[in-house]
Design an enzyme around this catalytic site. Structure first.
Site, PDB file in Angstrom:
ATOM      1  N   HIS A   1       0.923  -1.112   0.012  1.00  0.00           N
ATOM      2  CA  HIS A   1       0.092  -0.079   0.176  1.00  0.00           C
ATOM      3  C   HIS A   1       0.921   1.225  -0.125  1.00  0.00           C
ATOM      4  O   HIS A   1       1.419   2.035   0.836  1.00  0.00           O
ATOM      5  CB  HIS A   1      -1.034  -0.027   1.171  1.00  0.00           C
TER       6      HIS A   1
ATOM      7  N   ASP B   1       2.205   2.913   3.165  1.00  0.00           N
ATOM      8  CA  ASP B   1       1.341   4.135   2.973  1.00  0.00           C
ATOM      9  C   ASP B   1       1.860   5.366   2.450  1.00  0.00           C
ATOM     10  O   ASP B   1       1.554   6.636   2.656  1.00  0.00           O
ATOM     11  CB  ASP B   1       0.485   4.286   4.222  1.00  0.00           C
TER      12      ASP B   1
END
Ligand code: 0GY
Length: 294
Positions: free
Chosen positions: A29, A249
């Site tokens: 991610h 992230d």
């Protein structure tokens, strides 16, 4: 259109993590943003990020000891996936993507995305990030990408789980559904809270639902050690070892509280996946199966 970023920039010099990921590990991610002059942000975006181009992402991958990336389209680029496509073209086998789709996407556009390595579509329900989209529109897109073998990534915050549960279960009846950031629990309620138990139950009852054990930096009230988030991620990794993914992230869009050090985020991994076997499933086996088909 102003291009001044309205959130903190990413860490300029993350530390080398103490934890060494296994060879072949996937950061499942992360994002690419801009550069603005080539890939402008969406006019209806809710925040303006700092440019975070693919070269910086690939540098970070190598610095942290990872081998591959899954790049997720974020709301600031809307359904214009061109920065994502560009990054995937350059990365080749080293990256896969998750797109955001407009309801009027054509079959030819889907084919281009598929060929370049997109394996999923993201449905965002976070109200501060996107205007709402009717569930029927998402359902129709889910049916269209099913033919390509793609899965669905869903982003929502924990108070919305019960409202979304029938929709999620319907999607997951015949498609993999990955929930971003553990369904964004309120970690101050504790891992035994009704709220988090409801999330655990969602995975128990639906074998096609996966979770990303990501984003301690967004969920914590104890930065930078993230100790309040660790029990949540560990519960998911230990209960559903074959259905969890991990990601940095990076570049942490829309963060206003602190600038996370990506090396420190990697050092959380052994605290949530305590054995070599769990780490291998989390960082290699699961993402490789879902995104590389191996
Ligand atoms: C994330 C989290 C955020 C932003 C987005 O699509 C997005 O803009 O996902 C957030 O602000 O919580 O997953 O990167």
């Amino acid at each position: 259109m102003t291009m001044d970023p309205d959130y903190l920039p990413f860490h300029p010099n993350p530390k080398k993590p103490s934890y060494v990921p296994p060879q072949g590990a996937v950061d499942a991610h992360c994002h690419v943003f801009g550069p603005t002059d080539r890939f402008p942000y969406h006019p209806k975006r809710k925040y303006t990020p700092c440019d975070a181009p693919k070269e910086k992402l690939f540098e970070l991958r190598d610095h942290l000891g990872f081998s591959r990336n899954v790049i997720v389209q974020a709301s600031c680029h809307g359904s214009d996936n061109t920065a994502l496509i560009d990054a995937l073209e350059v990365a080749g086998e080293l990256a896969r993507g998750v797109s955001v789709l407009s309801p009027d996407v054509t079959d030819d556009e889907l084919k281009i995305l598929d060929e370049v390595g997109v394996k999923g579509v993201r449905f965002n329900f976070v109200k501060r990030l996107v205007d709402s989209t009717p569930k029927e529109v998402f359902m129709d897109l889910a049916n269209r990408v099913k033919a390509l073998g793609w899965h669905i990534v869903v982003y929502f915050e924990s108070p919305d789980l019960e409202d979304l549960r029938p929709f999620l279960e319907s999607l997951a009846s015949d498609q993999v559904v990955v929930i971003d950031h553990m369904g964004r629990p309120d970690v101050s309620l504790g891992v035994d809270s009704d709220e988090f138990l409801a999330f655990m139950r969602l995975l128990e009852q639906n074998p096609n639902i996966w979770a990303k054990v990501s984003c301690p930096e967004r969920l914590t009230q104890q930065a930078p050690d993230y100790s309040d988030v660790i029990p949540f991620a560990r519960a998911l990794v230990e209960s559903f070892p074959d259905r969890v993914l991990w990601g940095t992230d990076w570049p942490h869009p829309n963060m206003k509280s602190h600038v996370p050090d990506d090396g420190a985020l990697v050092d959380v991994i052994p605290l949530i996946a305590g054995t070599d076997e769990l780490q291998k499933k989390l960082l290699i086996d699961n993402p490789m199966r879902l995104y590389w088909g191996s």
